[in-house]
Design an enzyme around this catalytic site. Structure first.
Site, mmCIF file in Angstrom:
data_model
loop_
_atom_site.group_PDB
_atom_site.id
_atom_site.type_symbol
_atom_site.label_atom_id
_atom_site.label_comp_id
_atom_site.label_asym_id
_atom_site.label_seq_id
_atom_site.Cartn_x
_atom_site.Cartn_y
_atom_site.Cartn_z
ATOM 1 N N ARG A 173 -3.571 -9.984 5.163
ATOM 2 C CA ARG A 173 -4.113 -10.018 3.805
ATOM 3 C C ARG A 173 -3.019 -9.511 2.870
ATOM 4 O O ARG A 173 -2.595 -8.356 2.973
ATOM 5 C CB ARG A 173 -5.367 -9.148 3.715
ATOM 6 C CG ARG A 173 -6.032 -9.151 2.333
ATOM 7 C CD ARG A 173 -7.270 -8.272 2.319
ATOM 8 N NE ARG A 173 -7.930 -8.297 1.025
ATOM 9 C CZ ARG A 173 -7.617 -7.481 0.006
ATOM 10 N NH1 ARG A 173 -6.647 -6.580 0.144
ATOM 11 N NH2 ARG A 173 -8.267 -7.570 -1.149
ATOM 12 N N LYS A 186 0.820 -1.218 0.000
ATOM 13 C CA LYS A 186 0.000 0.000 0.000
ATOM 14 C C LYS A 186 0.856 1.271 0.000
ATOM 15 O O LYS A 186 2.054 1.245 0.269
ATOM 16 C CB LYS A 186 -0.966 -0.018 1.184
ATOM 17 C CG LYS A 186 -2.109 -0.995 0.963
ATOM 18 C CD LYS A 186 -3.196 -0.884 2.011
ATOM 19 C CE LYS A 186 -4.383 -1.777 1.629
ATOM 20 N NZ LYS A 186 -5.425 -1.790 2.675
#
Length: 277
Positions: free
Chosen positions: A258, A224
């Site tokens: 995740r 991210k």
């Protein structure tokens, strides 16, 4: 005491050792280009690799929720999800699949096709039927914190007190789920969703704050912008940073990681268990 099992299709999955959830994006718009998978052959190949590398859950997404992502019709998202679920279960029938969607109709179709978990980035805020659908289907539900929509969330980062506000907003949704009798809830604080890089870092440093809910916490940090903006590189170059922050998440109580890169995450869990279990 934090809930340590999930009821998945009548089987109890232990969370005593953290689990790895592999990301399978069935869309052409994911922020990490290498995760985009749209044909049955690619779906089978990527799933096989993730299962071999140690994934306990495969998370299927038919709609990219990156900031500024393009809209996708409900029909198109549903078709993508069903294709992936049916393809995976035909080849690997014991696979635990989660459906990454904020639309209740897509979630329902995915579960009816054989998926076992609903992963809702909107925390029930974008579809008023989602919570009732989860309650009726009696499946585990991942409640993520977000504000606005994928198109607007980047402008909704004003908090009086980040941790308190995020927990208060999650608690309001948890109360609704509890009233409907939803038993298995996983919390996702929503890294990258209506948070700045600095806010994401503050939340990760204080991830143990979320243990007050006594629910398992999922950390979705993989590649991210909080990583690649800090390092001055790109999502494609953010694997090393992802691994570093995944260890921080585990130390601070995360029970599910995740990730796009399952092998590296599985190794991180093994090292964490050796050091801290």
């Amino acid at each position: 005491m934090t809930k340590s099992t999930l009821n998945v299709k009548g089987n109890l999955i232990s969370l005593n050792s953290p689990l790895v959830m592999g990301i399978l994006n069935i869309n052409p718009d994911s922020f990490f280009s290498e995760s985009r998978t749209q044909t049955p052959d690619l779906i089978k190949a990527k799933t096989a690799k993730m299962l071999e590398d140690g994934a306990s859950i495969i998370d299927i997404g038919g709609y990219s929720t990156r900031p500024g992502a393009a809209e996708v019709t409900q029909r198109e998202e549903t078709d993508r999800v069903i294709l992936a679920v049916e393809t995976i279960l035909k080849e690997f029938p014991e696979t635990v699949i989660s459906v990454d969607t904020f639309r209740s109709a897509v979630a329902k179709a995915g579960i009816e096709a054989g998926a076992a978990i609903i992963n809702d980035v909107s925390g029930g805020l974008l579809d008023e039927e989602m919570f009732a659908t989860v309650a009726k289907l009696r499946v585990p539900y991942i409640l993520m914190h977000m504000r606005g929509t994928p198109q607007t969330m980047s402008n909704l980062t004003n908090y009086d007190n980040l941790l308190v506000d995020v927990c208060t907003e999650l608690d309001a949704q948890l109360a609704k789920l509890k009233a409907l009798g939803v038993a298995d809830v996983i919390l996702d604080p929503g890294f990258g969703f209506a948070k700045t890089v600095e806010q994401n870092c503050e939340m990760l440093k204080n991830l143990s704050y979320f243990q007050r809910f006594n629910l398992p916490v999922l950390a979705g940090l993989s590649r991210k912008s909080m990583i690649y903006k800090t390092l001055g590189n790109s999502a494609e170059e953010a694997l090393n940073g992802t691994t570093a922050l995944n260890m921080v998440a585990l130390i601070n109580g995360a029970k599910i990681l995740r990730v796009h890169d399952v092998k590296e995450a599985t190794e991180t869990v093994k090292l964490y268990n050796q050091l801290y279990a």
